[in-house]
Design a protein around this motif. Sequence first.
Motif, PDB file in Angstrom:
ATOM      1  N   GLY A  13      75.893  50.798  59.928  1.00 18.53           N
ATOM      2  CA  GLY A  13      74.887  50.306  59.415  1.00 18.53           C
ATOM      3  C   GLY A  13      74.563  48.547  59.630  1.00 18.53           C
ATOM      4  O   GLY A  13      73.563  48.298  59.767  1.00 18.53           O
ATOM      5  N   GLU A  14      75.812  48.046  59.738  1.00 16.43           N
ATOM      6  CA  GLU A  14      75.860  46.424  60.149  1.00 16.43           C
ATOM      7  C   GLU A  14      75.224  46.264  61.439  1.00 16.43           C
ATOM      8  O   GLU A  14      74.557  45.395  61.710  1.00 16.43           O
ATOM      9  N   LEU A  15      75.378  47.297  62.505  1.00 20.07           N
ATOM     10  CA  LEU A  15      75.056  47.303  63.752  1.00 20.07           C
ATOM     11  C   LEU A  15      73.406  47.387  63.607  1.00 20.07           C
ATOM     12  O   LEU A  15      72.953  46.635  64.559  1.00 20.07           O
ATOM     13  N   VAL A  16      72.918  48.362  63.124  1.00 18.72           N
ATOM     14  CA  VAL A  16      71.692  48.576  63.035  1.00 18.72           C
ATOM     15  C   VAL A  16      70.972  47.518  62.422  1.00 18.72           C
ATOM     16  O   VAL A  16      69.834  47.381  62.634  1.00 18.72           O
ATOM     17  N   ALA A  17      71.410  46.938  61.465  1.00 20.37           N
ATOM     18  CA  ALA A  17      70.803  45.814  60.642  1.00 20.37           C
ATOM     19  C   ALA A  17      70.632  44.699  61.699  1.00 20.37           C
ATOM     20  O   ALA A  17      69.631  43.823  61.581  1.00 20.37           O
ATOM     21  N   ALA A  18      71.632  44.420  62.394  1.00 20.36           N
ATOM     22  CA  ALA A  18      71.576  43.140  63.407  1.00 20.36           C
ATOM     23  C   ALA A  18      70.721  43.604  64.429  1.00 20.36           C
ATOM     24  O   ALA A  18      69.956  42.892  64.843  1.00 20.36           O
ATOM     25  N   ALA A  19      70.511  44.961  64.799  1.00 18.28           N
ATOM     26  CA  ALA A  19      69.410  45.108  65.824  1.00 18.28           C
ATOM     27  C   ALA A  19      68.096  45.029  65.177  1.00 18.28           C
ATOM     28  O   ALA A  19      67.252  44.297  65.867  1.00 18.28           O
ATOM     29  N   GLN A  20      67.837  45.138  63.911  1.00 17.65           N
ATOM     30  CA  GLN A  20      66.532  45.102  63.132  1.00 17.65           C
ATOM     31  C   GLN A  20      66.288  43.702  63.004  1.00 17.65           C
ATOM     32  O   GLN A  20      65.126  43.175  63.480  1.00 17.65           O
ATOM     33  N   ALA A  21      67.216  42.741  62.796  1.00 18.34           N
ATOM     34  CA  ALA A  21      67.070  41.381  62.820  1.00 18.34           C
ATOM     35  C   ALA A  21      66.483  40.611  64.363  1.00 18.34           C
ATOM     36  O   ALA A  21      65.824  40.074  64.312  1.00 18.34           O
ATOM     37  N   VAL A  22      67.000  41.321  65.377  1.00 17.73           N
ATOM     38  CA  VAL A  22      66.913  40.976  66.646  1.00 17.73           C
ATOM     39  C   VAL A  22      65.242  41.272  66.904  1.00 17.73           C
ATOM     40  O   VAL A  22      64.461  40.722  67.312  1.00 17.73           O
ATOM     41  N   LEU A  23      64.938  42.505  66.634  1.00 23.43           N
ATOM     42  CA  LEU A  23      63.531  42.924  66.863  1.00 23.43           C
ATOM     43  C   LEU A  23      62.661  42.237  65.985  1.00 23.43           C
ATOM     44  O   LEU A  23      61.430  41.927  66.223  1.00 23.43           O
ATOM     45  N   ALA A  24      63.083  41.749  64.680  1.00 26.87           N
ATOM     46  CA  ALA A  24      62.051  40.914  63.997  1.00 26.87           C
ATOM     47  C   ALA A  24      61.849  39.404  64.317  1.00 26.87           C
ATOM     48  O   ALA A  24      61.077  38.754  63.726  1.00 26.87           O
ATOM     49  N   ASP A  25      62.956  38.808  65.229  1.00 26.42           N
ATOM     50  CA  ASP A  25      63.067  37.542  65.636  1.00 26.42           C
ATOM     51  C   ASP A  25      62.082  37.072  66.505  1.00 26.42           C
ATOM     52  O   ASP A  25      62.340  37.542  67.810  1.00 26.42           O
ATOM     53  N   PRO A  26      60.991  36.382  66.411  1.00 23.35           N
ATOM     54  CA  PRO A  26      60.293  36.023  67.387  1.00 23.35           C
ATOM     55  C   PRO A  26      60.476  35.018  68.294  1.00 23.35           C
ATOM     56  O   PRO A  26      60.284  34.720  69.621  1.00 23.35           O
ATOM     57  N   GLY A  27      62.006  34.428  67.916  1.00 23.68           N
ATOM     58  CA  GLY A  27      62.462  33.588  69.063  1.00 23.68           C
ATOM     59  C   GLY A  27      63.396  34.012  70.031  1.00 23.68           C
ATOM     60  O   GLY A  27      64.044  33.318  70.794  1.00 23.68           O
ATOM     61  N   ILE A  28      63.558  35.467  69.874  1.00 23.78           N
ATOM     62  CA  ILE A  28      64.533  36.068  70.796  1.00 23.78           C
ATOM     63  C   ILE A  28      64.130  35.894  72.222  1.00 23.78           C
ATOM     64  O   ILE A  28      62.932  36.228  72.759  1.00 23.78           O
ATOM     65  N   GLU A  29      64.809  35.398  73.355  1.00 28.41           N
ATOM     66  CA  GLU A  29      64.294  35.462  74.570  1.00 28.41           C
ATOM     67  C   GLU A  29      65.095  36.640  75.219  1.00 28.41           C
ATOM     68  O   GLU A  29      66.231  36.759  75.486  1.00 28.41           O
ATOM     69  N   TRP A  30      64.098  37.429  75.728  1.00 35.59           N
ATOM     70  CA  TRP A  30      64.155  38.700  76.346  1.00 35.59           C
ATOM     71  C   TRP A  30      64.356  38.734  77.716  1.00 35.59           C
ATOM     72  O   TRP A  30      63.448  37.937  78.328  1.00 35.59           O
ATOM     73  N   GLU A  31      65.359  39.249  78.318  1.00 29.02           N
ATOM     74  CA  GLU A  31      65.223  39.549  79.714  1.00 29.02           C
ATOM     75  C   GLU A  31      64.546  40.772  80.091  1.00 29.02           C
ATOM     76  O   GLU A  31      64.494  41.876  79.697  1.00 29.02           O
ATOM     77  N   ASP A  32      63.637  40.306  81.186  1.00 31.39           N
ATOM     78  CA  ASP A  32      62.618  41.413  81.693  1.00 31.39           C
ATOM     79  C   ASP A  32      63.244  42.175  82.666  1.00 31.39           C
ATOM     80  O   ASP A  32      63.685  41.675  83.849  1.00 31.39           O
ATOM     81  N   VAL A  33      63.464  43.520  82.662  1.00 31.86           N
ATOM     82  CA  VAL A  33      64.341  44.359  83.409  1.00 31.86           C
ATOM     83  C   VAL A  33      63.386  45.008  84.490  1.00 31.86           C
ATOM     84  O   VAL A  33      63.698  45.302  85.483  1.00 31.86           O
ATOM     85  N   GLY A  34      62.117  45.322  83.960  1.00 34.36           N
ATOM     86  CA  GLY A  34      61.089  45.898  84.885  1.00 34.36           C
ATOM     87  C   GLY A  34      60.548  47.086  84.301  1.00 34.36           C
ATOM     88  O   GLY A  34      60.560  47.425  83.166  1.00 34.36           O
ATOM     89  N   VAL A  35      60.020  47.812  85.145  1.00 34.60           N
ATOM     90  CA  VAL A  35      59.058  48.985  84.609  1.00 34.60           C
ATOM     91  C   VAL A  35      59.924  50.472  84.859  1.00 34.60           C
ATOM     92  O   VAL A  35      60.277  50.592  86.188  1.00 34.60           O
ATOM     93  N   TRP A  36      60.093  51.123  83.917  1.00 35.92           N
ATOM     94  CA  TRP A  36      60.828  52.429  84.007  1.00 35.92           C
ATOM     95  C   TRP A  36      59.788  53.558  83.801  1.00 35.92           C
ATOM     96  O   TRP A  36      59.028  53.596  82.760  1.00 35.92           O
ATOM     97  N   GLU A  37      59.454  54.254  84.774  1.00 36.96           N
ATOM     98  CA  GLU A  37      58.462  55.487  84.603  1.00 36.96           C
ATOM     99  C   GLU A  37      59.344  56.821  84.379  1.00 36.96           C
ATOM    100  O   GLU A  37      60.204  57.269  84.938  1.00 36.96           O
TER     101      GLU A  37
END
Length: 143
Positions: free
Chosen positions: A55-79
């Motif tokens: 539960g704590e893990l999923v809540a942390a993931a939800q916080a990451v997804l809701a944070d507009p300041g997170i700097e994401w690494e672009d991995v590429g396109v997966w088909e």
Amino acid sequence: MEDYDRACAVGGWAGLLDVGSSDVRALVLADEPATSRYLPEQQVFVRWLAADSEGELVAAAQAVLADPGIEWEDVGVWETDGPAVLMDSTTPGAELNKEYPDGGLPEQAPVALPAGRWRVRAVHTTGEFPWVGVVKLLPEAPC
């Protein structure tokens, strides 16, 4: 070089690599072994780096997804051509449904994913506890 060795050599939090001799590419959740799960509602993989409960893990993931300041690494396109399988890279894909000599099958989890092209972005948080890895899939328009 074996697919396993190539998966281990992926730099960053995730990567894409060709599998076998076909045009198929695998999405590799890289860096370190971590229990991972797919959340189909958000189309994200969540990696358990350090948390006291799921539960704590999923809540942390939800916080990451809701944070507009997170700097994401672009991995590429997966088909993909549809549903995928989350599996340990130590198991060759051709052996996923082969029973072990002493019984049981290799661990795997279905990933309910529609066919399409997906922009892959990844981030790991390691500042304040809990630590979580998030790999998100964003629909990408066809070329």
